[in-house]
Design an enzyme around this catalytic site. Structure first.
Site, PDB file in Angstrom:
ATOM      1  N   ARG A   1      -0.016  -9.874  13.135  1.00  0.00           N
ATOM      2  CA  ARG A   1      -0.531  -8.678  12.461  1.00  0.00           C
ATOM      3  C   ARG A   1      -1.535  -9.047  11.382  1.00  0.00           C
ATOM      4  NH1 ARG A   1       4.410  -5.887  10.081  1.00  0.00           N
ATOM      5  NH2 ARG A   1       2.925  -4.269   9.497  1.00  0.00           N
TER       6      ARG A   1
ATOM      7  N   ARG B   1      -9.493   1.276   9.643  1.00  0.00           N
ATOM      8  CA  ARG B   1      -9.094  -0.085   9.996  1.00  0.00           C
ATOM      9  C   ARG B   1     -10.291  -0.949  10.384  1.00  0.00           C
ATOM     10  NH1 ARG B   1      -3.590  -0.819  10.782  1.00  0.00           N
ATOM     11  NH2 ARG B   1      -2.343   1.083  10.943  1.00  0.00           N
TER      12      ARG B   1
ATOM     13  N   ARG C   1      12.836 -10.095   4.612  1.00  0.00           N
ATOM     14  CA  ARG C   1      13.426  -8.762   4.683  1.00  0.00           C
ATOM     15  C   ARG C   1      14.555  -8.711   5.717  1.00  0.00           C
ATOM     16  NH1 ARG C   1       8.172  -4.773   4.431  1.00  0.00           N
ATOM     17  NH2 ARG C   1       7.872  -5.555   6.574  1.00  0.00           N
TER      18      ARG C   1
ATOM     19  N   LYS D   1       0.827  -1.211   0.000  1.00  0.00           N
ATOM     20  CA  LYS D   1       0.000   0.000   0.000  1.00  0.00           C
ATOM     21  C   LYS D   1       0.861   1.260   0.000  1.00  0.00           C
ATOM     22  CE  LYS D   1      -2.223  -0.952   3.787  1.00  0.00           C
ATOM     23  NZ  LYS D   1      -1.494  -2.205   4.103  1.00  0.00           N
TER      24      LYS D   1
ATOM     25  N   ARG E   1      14.398  -7.648  11.646  1.00  0.00           N
ATOM     26  CA  ARG E   1      13.714  -6.887  12.682  1.00  0.00           C
ATOM     27  C   ARG E   1      12.608  -7.734  13.321  1.00  0.00           C
ATOM     28  NH1 ARG E   1      11.086  -1.893  10.315  1.00  0.00           N
ATOM     29  NH2 ARG E   1      10.255  -3.517   8.950  1.00  0.00           N
TER      30      ARG E   1
END
Length: 216
Positions: free
Chosen positions: A171, A88, A127, A13, A160
């Protein structure tokens, strides 16, 4: 042109929003960014939000919506905006609709970036970030020249906490429970457009641009 981008964390997004900003010159409104700005600038809603944040509580819907309202009233939003990460929940969507009606506006299109969840998990867990300079890499799509070493500064590359699988799945589960119902909500209003978020970035952008062209 008032747009909303929907999609789970990592769907792209933010990337797509920034490309739309460059193309159309309208601002990207990220709730995280404007919340921090409102607190920093001491706006009426920012002061309220800080009270909750200082107490370690979640900022309630009415304050978040109020901060979005403050931001949308600024001059640079006169010709349109791109909401990224808001609303949300259906309750926030209802509040946003009521707020926009008061100013004679309404959402023109909601673009849902559809992704394969397992592929998305693989994309996000790959990542890596340099702990010294913050440069980003991906073990599959954008690996460093030397394993776990930053090309730019020679720092160590780490995963991370936000990119660990347990965190990502949590999430995504929150998104599924709270935000995914917005797909049906906006579909019923006839303003939802679905885009394959797993396609190459430029292809996704082209499809969004075609949708926007159809609105004008």
């Amino acid at each position: 042109m008032d747009l909303i981008l929907l999609g789970p964390p990592g769907a792209g997004k933010g990337t797509q929003a920034k490309m739309l900003v460059d193309r159309y010159g309208i601002p990207q409104i990220s709730t995280g960014d404007i919340l921090r700005a409102a607190v920093r600038e001491g706006t009426p809603m920012g002061i309220k939000a800080k009270e909750y944040m200082d107490a370690g509580d979640l900022v309630p819907d009415e304050v978040v919506v109020g901060i979005v309202q403050e931001r949308l009233q600024q001059e640079d939003c006169a010709d349109g905006f791109i909401l990224d990460g808001f609303p949300r929940t259906v309750a926030q969507a209802d509040a946003l609709e009521d707020s926009l009606k008061e100013s004679g506006r309404g959402i023109d299109a909601v673009i849902s970036l559809d992704v394969d969840i397992e592929a998305l998990v693989g994309r996000l867990t790959g990542r890596r970030t340099c702990k010294d300079c913050g440069a980003g890499y991906h073990v599959k799509f954008d690996p460093p020249k030397t394993d776990l070493i930053c090309d730019k500064c020679g720092g160590e590359l780490i995963q991370r906490q936000d990119d660990q699988e347990s965190t990502i799945r949590e999430r995504l589960d929150v998104y599924r429970r709270q935000t995914a119902p917005l797909v049906d909500y906006y579909s019923q209003k006839g303003i939802l457009f679905r885009v394959d978020g797993m396609a190459p970035i430029d292809s996704v952008q082209s499809e969004i641009v075609q949708i926007v062209k159809g609105l004008t």
